[in-house]
Design a protein around this motif. Structure first.
Motif, mmCIF file in Angstrom:
data_model
loop_
_atom_site.group_PDB
_atom_site.id
_atom_site.type_symbol
_atom_site.label_atom_id
_atom_site.label_comp_id
_atom_site.label_asym_id
_atom_site.label_seq_id
_atom_site.Cartn_x
_atom_site.Cartn_y
_atom_site.Cartn_z
ATOM 1 N N PHE A 77 5.613 4.679 2.595
ATOM 2 C CA PHE A 77 4.840 6.484 2.411
ATOM 3 C C PHE A 77 5.003 7.210 2.000
ATOM 4 C CE2 PHE A 77 4.929 10.577 5.549
ATOM 5 C CZ PHE A 77 3.855 10.812 5.074
ATOM 6 N N MET A 78 4.663 8.140 1.523
ATOM 7 C CA MET A 78 5.334 8.962 0.411
ATOM 8 C C MET A 78 5.141 10.108 0.542
ATOM 9 S SD MET A 78 5.209 7.556 -3.280
ATOM 10 C CE MET A 78 5.612 8.878 -4.380
ATOM 11 N N SER A 92 0.535 -1.206 -0.234
ATOM 12 C CA SER A 92 0.137 -0.171 0.095
ATOM 13 C C SER A 92 1.071 1.530 -0.058
ATOM 14 C CB SER A 92 -0.940 -0.088 1.147
ATOM 15 O OG SER A 92 -2.142 -0.856 1.196
ATOM 16 N N VAL A 93 0.784 1.888 -0.772
ATOM 17 C CA VAL A 93 0.848 3.428 -0.854
ATOM 18 C C VAL A 93 -0.049 4.737 -0.206
ATOM 19 C CG1 VAL A 93 2.683 5.005 -2.208
ATOM 20 C CG2 VAL A 93 1.765 2.715 -3.139
ATOM 21 N N LYS A 150 2.227 10.278 -5.459
ATOM 22 C CA LYS A 150 1.607 8.700 -5.742
ATOM 23 C C LYS A 150 0.876 8.740 -6.895
ATOM 24 C CE LYS A 150 -2.007 9.268 -2.081
ATOM 25 N NZ LYS A 150 -1.470 10.858 -1.674
ATOM 26 N N SER A 151 -0.256 9.170 -6.939
ATOM 27 C CA SER A 151 -1.032 8.473 -8.655
ATOM 28 C C SER A 151 0.597 9.317 -9.704
ATOM 29 C CB SER A 151 -1.938 9.822 -8.375
ATOM 30 O OG SER A 151 -3.339 9.264 -7.420
ATOM 31 N N VAL A 167 9.416 8.956 2.422
ATOM 32 C CA VAL A 167 10.050 8.830 3.638
ATOM 33 C C VAL A 167 9.925 7.219 4.605
ATOM 34 C CG1 VAL A 167 9.518 10.312 5.492
ATOM 35 C CG2 VAL A 167 8.698 10.883 3.259
ATOM 36 N N GLU A 168 9.412 6.411 4.097
ATOM 37 C CA GLU A 168 9.676 5.467 5.456
ATOM 38 C C GLU A 168 9.044 4.495 4.139
ATOM 39 O OE1 GLU A 168 8.238 4.483 9.640
ATOM 40 O OE2 GLU A 168 7.619 6.184 8.713
#
Length: 259
Positions: A225-226, A38-39, A47-48, A232-233
């Motif tokens: 996680f963006m 999952s993003v 993300k997109s 970022v992580e």
């Protein structure tokens, strides 16, 4: 086996003031067979755009894109993305499926025809084979009785389940979802998430861009996680949601009531 690899991906867009807006800044990630990734991240985090680059809808400026060892794009000496020829890209497109937030069904086709036509035109299946596969998937989605209905006669949740069935009909190795529930009323969201959860249990390889945090936490093997065009992580859901050391991640999750 790695189904997807993206290395050093860069993407910029020109904005109104003749300046470059850097949307993806040196992004690298991979997705292994059977993995659910999952993003997550705030609006405008990239993300997109990442998903559009992965699915060949948007060209990367720089970086590599590899599906099951086949290069869709390689980096030249300057780091610029050089795409493979049309025949190779056509082959690579058959590896993945994409489910949009807006369903993208053909409005003048019945549900059954929406599922059958791509199988016949792209995969060369006979009418009987395509119909059999379509009906099998509609049964799986609890939509068998809607085979002859038209998209306008379905709820948003039903349309999205048809869109998922249509993507699965092409037998992809990996399925991408771009905010699959963002166009749905809350009461219809659950039925779509349930379908995706079932696919995860069947070990379908998936990349899901989502703002449904509790769903991402429950269904993912890994969460990315963006923010601001960078990763970022990333880690297991219990690390990212439950034990993050990153201040930016904490702040984001707090806004979603996840910390």
């Amino acid at each position: 086996m790695k189904i997807l690899e993206m290395n050093h991906v860069q993407k910029s867009f020109d904005n109104a003031k003749d300046a470059k807006l850097h949307v993806l800044k040196d992004i690298s990630l991979s997705v292994s067979e059977g993995e659910v990734v999952s993003v997550i991240g705030p609006s405008g985090s990239g993300k997109s755009t990442l998903l559009r680059c992965a699915t060949l809808l948007t060209e990367m400026d720089g970086g590599e894109l590899i599906y099951s060892g086949e290069y869709a794009a390689k980096m030249d000496a300057q780091g610029k993305a050089v795409y493979s020829d049309k025949a190779e890209l056509k082959k690579i497109r058959s590896i993945f499926g994409l489910v949009f937030q807006s369903f993208n069904l053909f409005p003048h086709y019945s549900v059954l025809k929406n599922l059958m036509d791509p199988q016949m035109s792209v995969l060369g299946r006979s009418k009987e084979q395509a119909r059999e596969k379509a009906m099998e998937l509609l049964r799986k989605m609890n939509l068998e009785e809607k085979a002859d209905a038209y998209p306008c006669q379905l709820s948003g949740g039903q349309q999205q389940r048809v869109a998922i069935a249509r993507a699965l009909a092409m037998d992809p190795q990996i399925l991408f979802f771009d905010e699959p529930t963002s166009a749905l009323d809350p009461e219809l969201t659950g039925e779509v998430l349930k379908v995706i959860k079932n696919l995860a249990e069947e070990h379908m390889t998936m990349v899901i861009v989502t703002h449904e945090m509790s769903f991402a936490r429950a269904v993912s093997d890994r969460v990315i996680f963006m923010d601001g065009g960078v990763i970022v992580e990333e880690g297991a859901p219990e690390e990212v949601f439950g034990a993050t050391k990153m201040e930016r991640t904490k702040q984001f999750l707090k806004n979603y009531g996840q910390s």
